[in-house]
Design a protein around this motif. Structure first.
Motif, PDB file in Angstrom:
ATOM      1  N   VAL A 286       0.841  -1.193   0.000  1.00 20.81           N
ATOM      2  CA  VAL A 286       0.000   0.000   0.000  1.00 20.81           C
ATOM      3  C   VAL A 286       0.880   1.247   0.000  1.00 20.81           C
ATOM      4  O   VAL A 286       1.791   1.369   0.811  1.00 20.81           O
ATOM      5  N   LEU A 287       0.581   2.170  -0.905  1.00 23.76           N
ATOM      6  CA  LEU A 287       1.272   3.456  -0.972  1.00 23.76           C
ATOM      7  C   LEU A 287       0.300   4.561  -0.584  1.00 23.76           C
ATOM      8  O   LEU A 287      -0.797   4.648  -1.138  1.00 23.76           O
ATOM      9  N   ASP A 288       0.681   5.391   0.377  1.00 18.51           N
ATOM     10  CA  ASP A 288      -0.108   6.579   0.705  1.00 18.51           C
ATOM     11  C   ASP A 288       0.084   7.612  -0.395  1.00 18.51           C
ATOM     12  O   ASP A 288       1.167   7.719  -0.969  1.00 18.51           O
TER      13      ASP A 288
ATOM     14  N   SER B 249      -7.702   2.709  -3.875  1.00 18.14           N
ATOM     15  CA  SER B 249      -7.690   2.199  -5.241  1.00 18.14           C
ATOM     16  C   SER B 249      -6.672   1.069  -5.311  1.00 18.14           C
ATOM     17  O   SER B 249      -5.739   1.024  -4.503  1.00 18.14           O
ATOM     18  N   THR B 250      -6.846   0.150  -6.249  1.00 20.25           N
ATOM     19  CA  THR B 250      -5.922  -0.978  -6.361  1.00 20.25           C
ATOM     20  C   THR B 250      -5.456  -1.148  -7.797  1.00 20.25           C
ATOM     21  O   THR B 250      -6.101  -0.702  -8.745  1.00 20.25           O
ATOM     22  N   LEU B 251      -4.331  -1.829  -7.931  1.00 24.08           N
ATOM     23  CA  LEU B 251      -3.825  -2.257  -9.232  1.00 24.08           C
ATOM     24  C   LEU B 251      -3.457  -3.724  -9.103  1.00 24.08           C
ATOM     25  O   LEU B 251      -2.514  -4.076  -8.390  1.00 24.08           O
TER      26      LEU B 251
ATOM     27  N   VAL C 278      -0.527  -7.261  -5.994  1.00 28.46           N
ATOM     28  CA  VAL C 278      -1.461  -6.136  -5.916  1.00 28.46           C
ATOM     29  C   VAL C 278      -0.754  -4.945  -5.273  1.00 28.46           C
ATOM     30  O   VAL C 278      -0.143  -5.077  -4.214  1.00 28.46           O
ATOM     31  N   LEU C 279      -0.841  -3.801  -5.934  1.00 31.71           N
ATOM     32  CA  LEU C 279      -0.466  -2.529  -5.333  1.00 31.71           C
ATOM     33  C   LEU C 279      -1.756  -1.831  -4.948  1.00 31.71           C
ATOM     34  O   LEU C 279      -2.715  -1.843  -5.725  1.00 31.71           O
ATOM     35  N   ALA C 280      -1.785  -1.242  -3.768  1.00 27.78           N
ATOM     36  CA  ALA C 280      -2.961  -0.496  -3.337  1.00 27.78           C
ATOM     37  C   ALA C 280      -2.528   0.935  -3.029  1.00 27.78           C
ATOM     38  O   ALA C 280      -1.370   1.191  -2.688  1.00 27.78           O
ATOM     39  N   PHE C 281      -3.471   1.848  -3.149  1.00 24.73           N
ATOM     40  CA  PHE C 281      -3.196   3.268  -2.999  1.00 24.73           C
ATOM     41  C   PHE C 281      -4.233   3.851  -2.057  1.00 24.73           C
ATOM     42  O   PHE C 281      -5.433   3.757  -2.311  1.00 24.73           O
TER      43      PHE C 281
ATOM     44  N   ARG D 272      -6.655   7.008  -7.279  1.00 22.69           N
ATOM     45  CA  ARG D 272      -6.910   6.490  -8.637  1.00 22.69           C
ATOM     46  C   ARG D 272      -5.884   6.993  -9.644  1.00 22.69           C
ATOM     47  O   ARG D 272      -5.495   6.277 -10.553  1.00 22.69           O
ATOM     48  N   GLU D 273      -5.450   8.239  -9.485  1.00 22.85           N
ATOM     49  CA  GLU D 273      -4.433   8.777 -10.396  1.00 22.85           C
ATOM     50  C   GLU D 273      -3.115   8.027 -10.256  1.00 22.85           C
ATOM     51  O   GLU D 273      -2.454   7.729 -11.248  1.00 22.85           O
ATOM     52  N   LEU D 274      -2.729   7.709  -9.022  1.00 22.33           N
ATOM     53  CA  LEU D 274      -1.480   6.987  -8.837  1.00 22.33           C
ATOM     54  C   LEU D 274      -1.611   5.538  -9.309  1.00 22.33           C
ATOM     55  O   LEU D 274      -0.670   4.983  -9.888  1.00 22.33           O
ATOM     56  N   ALA D 275      -2.775   4.936  -9.128  1.00 20.17           N
ATOM     57  CA  ALA D 275      -3.003   3.592  -9.664  1.00 20.17           C
ATOM     58  C   ALA D 275      -2.861   3.602 -11.186  1.00 20.17           C
ATOM     59  O   ALA D 275      -2.240   2.697 -11.770  1.00 20.17           O
ATOM     60  N   ALA D 276      -3.401   4.613 -11.852  1.00 21.16           N
ATOM     61  CA  ALA D 276      -3.290   4.710 -13.314  1.00 21.16           C
ATOM     62  C   ALA D 276      -1.836   4.914 -13.740  1.00 21.16           C
ATOM     63  O   ALA D 276      -1.402   4.370 -14.765  1.00 21.16           O
ATOM     64  N   PHE D 277      -1.061   5.689 -12.962  1.00 21.11           N
ATOM     65  CA  PHE D 277       0.360   5.883 -13.270  1.00 21.11           C
ATOM     66  C   PHE D 277       1.082   4.538 -13.263  1.00 21.11           C
ATOM     67  O   PHE D 277       1.791   4.187 -14.201  1.00 21.11           O
TER      68      PHE D 277
END
Length: 122
Positions: free
Chosen positions: A9-11, A44-46, A53-56, A16-21
């Motif tokens: 998880v990244l703060d 948001s997740t990727l 899985v990366l989560a934001f 959603r913008e960071l997930a899209a990046f």
């Protein structure tokens, strides 16, 4: 007893913008339905092609790291293996990354929320 890392998880200020990046850099699916968590403006997740899985998570007052400044340390960073560092760098910069510096045969960058990450050769 089974133990599995569920996600990293990244703060950030805009999940959603960071997930899209990161989707632009790594592929995968943003905000795929998953019973492990709910999706909203604060989360948001990727889901990555390799199953990770990366989560934001929204953190409105986040003070980004200032690598390599020890007063604002990175605390965590992602190393992304790529087959062509220069091509991956062009793609990352086109999607909003900031170049920080080169270290030997890899590059150090900052994502749009200020998290350092490295593009390293496979």
């Amino acid at each position: 007893m089974t133990r599995t890392l569920q996600c990293t998880v990244l703060d950030c200020p805009r999940p959603r913008e960071l997930a899209a990046f990161y989707q632009a850099l790594l592929g995968g699916e943003v905000d795929r339905a998953d019973p492990r968590w709910s999706l909203d403006d604060d989360w948001s997740t990727l889901h990555l092609p390799d199953g990770g899985v990366l989560a934001f998570q929204r953190a409105p007052g986040l003070r980004p790291a200032r690598w390599p400044d020890p007063a604002r340390p990175q605390q965590l960073h992602l190393d992304i293996a790529v087959d062509d560092v220069k091509a991956a760098e062009r793609d990352a910069l086109a999607h909003g990354a900031k170049f920080l510096r080169y270290e030997e045969d890899w590059g150090v960058y900052e994502d749009p929320a200020g998290h350092p990450f490295c593009l390293v050769p496979e």
